[in-house]
Design a protein around this motif. Sequence first.
Motif, PDB file in Angstrom:
ATOM      1  N   ASP A   2      -7.715  18.570 -12.154  1.00  0.00           N
ATOM      2  CA  ASP A   2      -6.523  18.637 -11.313  1.00  0.00           C
ATOM      3  C   ASP A   2      -5.475  19.532 -11.974  1.00  0.00           C
ATOM      4  O   ASP A   2      -5.433  19.652 -13.203  1.00  0.00           O
ATOM      5  N   ASP A   3      -4.637  20.153 -11.158  1.00  0.00           N
ATOM      6  CA  ASP A   3      -3.501  20.943 -11.624  1.00  0.00           C
ATOM      7  C   ASP A   3      -3.892  22.101 -12.547  1.00  0.00           C
ATOM      8  O   ASP A   3      -3.254  22.340 -13.566  1.00  0.00           O
ATOM      9  N   VAL A   4      -4.959  22.818 -12.174  1.00  0.00           N
ATOM     10  CA  VAL A   4      -5.389  23.976 -12.955  1.00  0.00           C
ATOM     11  C   VAL A   4      -5.476  25.189 -12.036  1.00  0.00           C
ATOM     12  O   VAL A   4      -5.487  25.066 -10.812  1.00  0.00           O
ATOM     13  N   THR A   5      -5.572  26.358 -12.637  1.00  0.00           N
ATOM     14  CA  THR A   5      -5.771  27.602 -11.906  1.00  0.00           C
ATOM     15  C   THR A   5      -7.211  28.037 -12.144  1.00  0.00           C
ATOM     16  O   THR A   5      -7.708  27.968 -13.262  1.00  0.00           O
ATOM     17  N   TYR A   6      -7.863  28.467 -11.070  1.00  0.00           N
ATOM     18  CA  TYR A   6      -9.266  28.890 -11.150  1.00  0.00           C
ATOM     19  C   TYR A   6      -9.403  30.391 -10.949  1.00  0.00           C
ATOM     20  O   TYR A   6      -8.682  30.992 -10.158  1.00  0.00           O
ATOM     21  N   PHE A   7     -10.385  30.949 -11.652  1.00  0.00           N
ATOM     22  CA  PHE A   7     -10.884  32.288 -11.385  1.00  0.00           C
ATOM     23  C   PHE A   7     -12.275  32.070 -10.791  1.00  0.00           C
ATOM     24  O   PHE A   7     -13.096  31.364 -11.369  1.00  0.00           O
ATOM     25  N   VAL A   8     -12.524  32.634  -9.614  1.00  0.00           N
ATOM     26  CA  VAL A   8     -13.826  32.486  -8.953  1.00  0.00           C
ATOM     27  C   VAL A   8     -14.338  33.868  -8.595  1.00  0.00           C
ATOM     28  O   VAL A   8     -13.589  34.723  -8.127  1.00  0.00           O
ATOM     29  N   THR A   9     -15.629  34.069  -8.818  1.00  0.00           N
ATOM     30  CA  THR A   9     -16.271  35.314  -8.418  1.00  0.00           C
ATOM     31  C   THR A   9     -17.609  34.983  -7.788  1.00  0.00           C
ATOM     32  O   THR A   9     -18.259  34.024  -8.182  1.00  0.00           O
ATOM     33  N   PHE A  10     -17.980  35.749  -6.778  1.00  0.00           N
ATOM     34  CA  PHE A  10     -19.329  35.621  -6.238  1.00  0.00           C
ATOM     35  C   PHE A  10     -19.853  36.998  -5.893  1.00  0.00           C
ATOM     36  O   PHE A  10     -19.127  37.883  -5.470  1.00  0.00           O
ATOM     37  N   GLU A  18      -4.637  34.352 -20.411  1.00  0.00           N
ATOM     38  CA  GLU A  18      -5.859  34.567 -19.643  1.00  0.00           C
ATOM     39  C   GLU A  18      -5.538  34.824 -18.174  1.00  0.00           C
ATOM     40  O   GLU A  18      -6.154  35.676 -17.534  1.00  0.00           O
ATOM     41  N   LEU A  19      -4.555  34.119 -17.622  1.00  0.00           N
ATOM     42  CA  LEU A  19      -4.152  34.339 -16.233  1.00  0.00           C
ATOM     43  C   LEU A  19      -3.692  35.783 -16.037  1.00  0.00           C
ATOM     44  O   LEU A  19      -4.110  36.457 -15.095  1.00  0.00           O
ATOM     45  N   GLU A  20      -2.858  36.280 -16.929  1.00  0.00           N
ATOM     46  CA  GLU A  20      -2.384  37.664 -16.828  1.00  0.00           C
ATOM     47  C   GLU A  20      -3.536  38.652 -16.930  1.00  0.00           C
ATOM     48  O   GLU A  20      -3.597  39.630 -16.177  1.00  0.00           O
ATOM     49  N   GLU A  21      -4.486  38.404 -17.861  1.00  0.00           N
ATOM     50  CA  GLU A  21      -5.623  39.309 -18.035  1.00  0.00           C
ATOM     51  C   GLU A  21      -6.502  39.338 -16.789  1.00  0.00           C
ATOM     52  O   GLU A  21      -6.885  40.408 -16.317  1.00  0.00           O
ATOM     53  N   ARG A  22      -6.835  38.170 -16.261  1.00  0.00           N
ATOM     54  CA  ARG A  22      -7.682  38.088 -15.060  1.00  0.00           C
ATOM     55  C   ARG A  22      -6.975  38.693 -13.846  1.00  0.00           C
ATOM     56  O   ARG A  22      -7.592  39.410 -13.056  1.00  0.00           O
ATOM     57  N   TRP A  23      -5.680  38.396 -13.688  1.00  0.00           N
ATOM     58  CA  TRP A  23      -4.920  38.924 -12.563  1.00  0.00           C
ATOM     59  C   TRP A  23      -4.913  40.453 -12.615  1.00  0.00           C
ATOM     60  O   TRP A  23      -5.161  41.120 -11.608  1.00  0.00           O
ATOM     61  N   GLU A  24      -4.635  41.005 -13.780  1.00  0.00           N
ATOM     62  CA  GLU A  24      -4.601  42.461 -13.945  1.00  0.00           C
ATOM     63  C   GLU A  24      -5.980  43.070 -13.657  1.00  0.00           C
ATOM     64  O   GLU A  24      -6.092  44.117 -13.011  1.00  0.00           O
ATOM     65  N   GLU A  25      -7.029  42.411 -14.122  1.00  0.00           N
ATOM     66  CA  GLU A  25      -8.405  42.871 -13.874  1.00  0.00           C
ATOM     67  C   GLU A  25      -8.698  42.929 -12.371  1.00  0.00           C
ATOM     68  O   GLU A  25      -9.243  43.912 -11.877  1.00  0.00           O
ATOM     69  N   LEU A  26      -8.310  41.895 -11.639  1.00  0.00           N
ATOM     70  CA  LEU A  26      -8.526  41.878 -10.191  1.00  0.00           C
ATOM     71  C   LEU A  26      -7.674  42.934  -9.500  1.00  0.00           C
ATOM     72  O   LEU A  26      -8.159  43.650  -8.626  1.00  0.00           O
ATOM     73  N   PHE A  27      -6.415  43.039  -9.897  1.00  0.00           N
ATOM     74  CA  PHE A  27      -5.508  43.994  -9.273  1.00  0.00           C
ATOM     75  C   PHE A  27      -5.984  45.431  -9.474  1.00  0.00           C
ATOM     76  O   PHE A  27      -5.906  46.264  -8.569  1.00  0.00           O
ATOM     77  N   GLU A  28      -6.500  45.733 -10.658  1.00  0.00           N
ATOM     78  CA  GLU A  28      -6.938  47.094 -10.978  1.00  0.00           C
ATOM     79  C   GLU A  28      -8.367  47.396 -10.529  1.00  0.00           C
ATOM     80  O   GLU A  28      -8.810  48.542 -10.610  1.00  0.00           O
ATOM     81  N   ALA A  29      -9.100  46.382 -10.046  1.00  0.00           N
ATOM     82  CA  ALA A  29     -10.511  46.566  -9.682  1.00  0.00           C
ATOM     83  C   ALA A  29     -10.762  47.720  -8.714  1.00  0.00           C
ATOM     84  O   ALA A  29     -11.719  48.475  -8.901  1.00  0.00           O
ATOM     85  N   PRO A  30      -9.949  47.909  -7.673  1.00  0.00           N
ATOM     86  CA  PRO A  30     -10.215  49.039  -6.766  1.00  0.00           C
ATOM     87  C   PRO A  30     -10.179  50.404  -7.469  1.00  0.00           C
ATOM     88  O   PRO A  30     -10.975  51.280  -7.147  1.00  0.00           O
ATOM     89  N   THR A  31      -9.287  50.572  -8.437  1.00  0.00           N
ATOM     90  CA  THR A  31      -9.255  51.848  -9.165  1.00  0.00           C
ATOM     91  C   THR A  31     -10.364  51.890 -10.210  1.00  0.00           C
ATOM     92  O   THR A  31     -10.974  52.935 -10.408  1.00  0.00           O
ATOM     93  N   THR A  32     -10.648  50.770 -10.851  1.00  0.00           N
ATOM     94  CA  THR A  32     -11.731  50.712 -11.840  1.00  0.00           C
ATOM     95  C   THR A  32     -13.063  51.093 -11.194  1.00  0.00           C
ATOM     96  O   THR A  32     -13.873  51.789 -11.790  1.00  0.00           O
TER      97      THR A  32
END
Length: 155
Positions: free
Chosen positions: A19-27, A122-136
Motif C-alpha cells: 500500500d502507498d507505493v509508486t509502481y513502475f510497470v512495463t509490458f 529512483e522515481l526521478e530516474e525512471r520518470w526521466e527514462e520514460l519521458f526521454e524514451a521517444p528520443t532515445t
Amino acid sequence: MSFKNFKIWRGRLPHWRADDVTYFVTFRHRRALDAGERDLLLRLLVKPDGRKWDLLIVCVLPEKTDLIFKVLARVEGKAYELSDIVEKAKTKAGKLIIKKTGERFPPFYAESYDRIIRDEIELEERWEELFEAPTTHELAEDPEEYAGLWVAGSS
C-alpha cells in the motif's frame, strides 16, 4: 525498507504488492504496434477510473509500454489490485486490435513486469527514462511531440 501490507506472488514473473507505493510497470508487445494501435492503447490506459490510480506518466512505444503510477485505496481502505487496472486496459485494447486485424492473439504479452519504486532518486530516474524514451528510440526529436507519451498535468 518496510512496506505497508506487503505481499509477494508469482506468475512467470515475481510481483510485489504494498500500500502507498509508486509502481513502475512495463509490458512488451508481441509485435510492433502501428501508430493507430499505440494511440488506442494510450487512450485506454489513460482512461481508467481516476479513483483507482494516480497515473504520473505513460509512454507507448512500438515494442513496449512503460508506466509510473500509484494505486489508490478503495473507500473501505484496501488498495485496488494493480493488475485490475493495467490488465483491463491491455485486454480491451487487445480485443479491439484483434477485431480490426483478424489476428488470433492480442499483440501484448499476458504478464507485465512491475516494480515498487523505492525512493525519490529512483522515481526521478525512471520518470526521466520514460519521458526521454521517444528520443532515445528515435521516434521524435522532442519527447513532447511524441503522440504516445502522456504526462500528468500536461495537455
